[in-house]
Design an enzyme around this catalytic site. Structure first.
Site, PDB file in Angstrom:
ATOM      1  N   SER A 151       0.842  -1.189   0.000  1.00 28.93           N
ATOM      2  CA  SER A 151       0.000   0.000   0.000  1.00 28.93           C
ATOM      3  C   SER A 151       0.892   1.258   0.000  1.00 28.93           C
ATOM      4  O   SER A 151       1.778   1.391  -0.824  1.00 28.93           O
ATOM      5  CB  SER A 151      -0.943  -0.049   1.202  1.00 28.93           C
ATOM      6  OG  SER A 151      -1.929   0.921   1.086  1.00 28.93           O
ATOM      7  N   ASP A 314      -8.437  -6.303  -5.082  1.00 23.84           N
ATOM      8  CA  ASP A 314      -8.137  -4.949  -4.577  1.00 23.84           C
ATOM      9  C   ASP A 314      -8.724  -3.920  -5.535  1.00 23.84           C
ATOM     10  O   ASP A 314      -8.249  -3.753  -6.662  1.00 23.84           O
ATOM     11  CB  ASP A 314      -6.608  -4.795  -4.485  1.00 23.84           C
ATOM     12  CG  ASP A 314      -6.174  -3.471  -3.854  1.00 23.84           C
ATOM     13  OD1 ASP A 314      -7.022  -2.583  -3.649  1.00 23.84           O
ATOM     14  OD2 ASP A 314      -4.967  -3.348  -3.563  1.00 23.84           O
ATOM     15  N   HIS A 347      -7.963  -5.051  -0.638  1.00 21.52           N
ATOM     16  CA  HIS A 347      -6.666  -4.386  -0.476  1.00 21.52           C
ATOM     17  C   HIS A 347      -5.881  -4.907   0.734  1.00 21.52           C
ATOM     18  O   HIS A 347      -4.666  -5.136   0.642  1.00 21.52           O
ATOM     19  CB  HIS A 347      -6.913  -2.883  -0.344  1.00 21.52           C
ATOM     20  CG  HIS A 347      -5.679  -2.090  -0.115  1.00 21.52           C
ATOM     21  ND1 HIS A 347      -4.670  -2.015  -1.040  1.00 21.52           N
ATOM     22  CD2 HIS A 347      -5.282  -1.348   0.952  1.00 21.52           C
ATOM     23  CE1 HIS A 347      -3.706  -1.248  -0.567  1.00 21.52           C
ATOM     24  NE2 HIS A 347      -4.042  -0.839   0.633  1.00 21.52           N
TER      25      HIS A 347
HETATM   26  N1  LIG Z   1      -5.366  -1.052   6.466  1.00 20.02           N
HETATM   27  C1  LIG Z   1      -4.055  -0.615   6.186  1.00 20.02           C
HETATM   28  C2  LIG Z   1      -3.793  -0.399   4.748  1.00 20.02           C
HETATM   29  C3  LIG Z   1      -4.339   0.877   4.219  1.00 20.02           C
HETATM   30  O1  LIG Z   1      -3.753   1.141   2.995  1.00 20.02           O
HETATM   31  C4  LIG Z   1      -3.721   0.608   6.997  1.00 20.02           C
HETATM   32  O2  LIG Z   1      -4.589   1.147   7.656  1.00 20.02           O
HETATM   33  O3  LIG Z   1      -2.570   1.000   7.007  1.00 20.02           O
END
Ligand SMILES: N[C@@H](CCO)C(=O)O
Ligand SMILES: CC(=O)SCCNC(=O)CCNC(=O)[C@H](O)C(C)(C)COP(=O)(O)OP(=O)(O)OC[C@H]1O[C@@H](n2cnc3c(N)ncnc32)[C@H](O)[C@@H]1OP(=O)(O)O
Length: 493
Positions: A151, A314, A347
């Protein structure tokens, strides 16, 4: 067997020298919070930087005293896992602008003695990486074996590859993009507006007792929907009701998914700062590695080998965005592998699909070549004396000295054993002890092949030469010893 790295703790490092930001602002002092796992080897070439996602922190593996939940990537980092701490020195730091130990808007501005709040400068992913670079320099690491992240962590890994191409051997970018899309910016904007429209936000000036919890929880609820998928919501909740048998024809929390989102939102307010939410989402919005609109141009300076991983379900960072990265790298003739995690989790699969991830990362990192383990080597020329050779060996703590001829090519090698022989036999001339027939390796050869040659010939180091017989490094049995087990006994994820 997969083991834990055990008890870990967050360390802090403060830099007084101002950090120049892309906006033109300067920030000082700057503190970075980090954890490390495993041991940095003598050559300092086994370090892996793990970059966390939006709301992560430096606690990626192991357990803090008194806590029963491990770090957020404990399934990936540790002995026997793909980021194997028996072999690698793994570093994870909290990002600039964050709220878990690294300087961010909730930190105290030394000029005022008050929290920065909105006087904190706008930061970018480039700034985040520049602060990480200071941490890497602090360890004396000249080149990272890999930078890995999912991410927003993947954005940092990609940014490293263009900001400091010579410092990164391998990049693993998971569930990410090389430039934020309008849809991602749109969701971030809705989250920010949710926070800023909470009266308790008070233009960013709230006290710890009156945080804008409604706005922050709402922002997280919106964000969290984007981290899941249609299929994962069906699987987790279906249309099930929460603690009731029938719908009530009212606006209470009725469905399990509602209850779940409220829980995610409410628990988020206990671990995250509202202003950090604003600053970090802004950094994500600004992230764009393209140059003149071209990602191929953006990656033209990158020199690392890449593993790009997407998640089939995703929809926040859909696979086509990973494919764009792969195309841009391929256009530059850069080594890249592309893998898809097959998952319904959406994701957040990069936090959950540890089996697939361990397998993919292990395959990528385990393809160790000579250039992954070779070290720089001092040299001598043929005109040097035996005393010169002995002194250089002692000063550099090495047992092998490649000899470079007048044409700049490798001409021989002298070992500490040769020096001992010279003393015992009363030789005066270096030429009498130089071995002219030298076994060598090339940077692209596999470690297994080189280890076999060294064992067959009973030699403990091989000079590494390029196609012009110019010395580029040396590979020693010391640096190989930790890897031999990996060559003969493949690990399973
Ligand atoms: N759930 C993860 C990934 C978000 O991109 C976060 O809160 O960092
Ligand atoms: C990425 C980094 O670098 S670090 C940041 C990563 N961490 C986060 O994003 C934290 C928040 N995110 C999550 O929890 C993510 O969903 C994941 C991916 C980390 C975990 O996923 P999963 O293991 O599938 O957990 P899940 O999404 O089901 O959530 C479990 C929580 O929801 C709660 N929950 C589940 N169903 C319900 C429900 N019907 N009503 C209320 N609460 C519910 C559970 O009690 C549990 O609460 P807890 O975390 O306070 O113990």
């Amino acid at each position: 067997m997969h083991r834990s790295v055990g008890i870990t703790r967050i360390e802090h490092l403060t830099f007084d020298e101002p950090l120049s930001l892309e906006s033109g602002a300067r920030l000082s002092p700057v503190t970075i919070a980090y954890e490390t796992y495993g041991r940095l080897n003598r050559e300092k070439n086994n370090a892996i930087l793990v970059c966390h996602a939006f709301s992560g922190n430096a606690h990626a593996a192991g357990y803090h005293v008194g806590e029963d939940r491990p770090g957020w990537w404990d399934a990936i980092i540790g002995p026997g896992k793909s980021l194997d701490t028996d072999d690698y020195f793994v570093i994870c730091s909290n990002i600039l602008g964050g709220c878990n130990g690294t300087t961010g808007p909730a930190s105290i501005d030394p000029k005022t003695g008050e929290r920065y709040d909105l006087s904190f400068p706008i930061i970018t992913v480039g700034d985040i990486v520049n602060l990480q670079k200071r941490l890497i320099d602090h360890f004396g690491i000249q080149q990272l074996l890999a930078v890995v992240g999912g991410s927003m962590g993947g954005m940092q890994a990609l940014q490293w590859s263009v900001s400091y191409p010579e410092m990164v051997r391998k990049v693993v970018a998971i569930a990410t993009t090389a430039r934020s899309t309008p849809q991602q910016i749109a969701f971030n904007e809705v989250g920010r507006q949710a926070i800023m429209s909470d009266p308790k936000w008070n233009k960013g000036e709230y006290s710890s007792g009156t945080i804008p919890e409604n706005g922050l929880a709402l922002a997280r609820m919106i964000g969290h929907i984007t981290y899941l998928s249609d299929a994962s919501m069906h699987n987790k909740f279906g249309r099930n009701l929460q603690n009731k048998e029938a719908i009530g024809y009212d606006f209470s929390t009725e469905f399990q998914v509602q209850s779940y989102l409220h829980h995610q939102g409410e628990s988020f307010t206990r671990r995250f700062d509202a202003n950090s939410y604003l600053y970090i989402t802004k950094a994500i919005d600004y992230f764009d590695l393209s140059v003149n609109g071209s990602l191929a141009e953006g990656f033209s300076k990158a020199g690392s080998a890449f593993l790009v991983i997407s998640v089939t379900s995703d929809w926040l960072y859909p696979p086509y965005q990973s494919e764009e990265i792969v195309s841009a790298l391929t256009a530059n003739d850069i080594e890249v592998q592309y893998c898809e995690i097959r998952s319904n989790y959406g994701h957040d699969a990069f936090l959950l699909e540890s089996g697939q991830l361990n397998y993919m990362i292990l395959q990528f990192l385990d393809r160790l070549l000579v250039h992954d383990v070779m070290a720089a080597s001092p040299t001598i020329n043929g005109q040097s004396s035996i005393n010169d050779a002995a002194r250089i060996m002692i000063e550099n703590g090495v047992n092998h000295l490649p000899v470079i001829g007048n044409d700049g090519q490798l001409a021989g090698i002298v070992t500490s054993w040769d020096i001992a022989k010279a003393v015992a036999c009363g030789y005066q001339d270096l030429d009498q002890i130089i071995s002219r027939h030298v076994f060598t390796a090339t940077p692209e050869e596999s470690i297994a092949k080189v280890a076999k040659l060294m064992e067959e010939k009973a030699i403990s180091a091989l000079p590494v030469v390029d196609e012009h017989n110019q010395l580029v490094g040396i590979v020693s049995s010391d640096s190989l010893s930790t890897l031999l087990g990996r060559c003969t006994q493949p690990k399973r994820a």
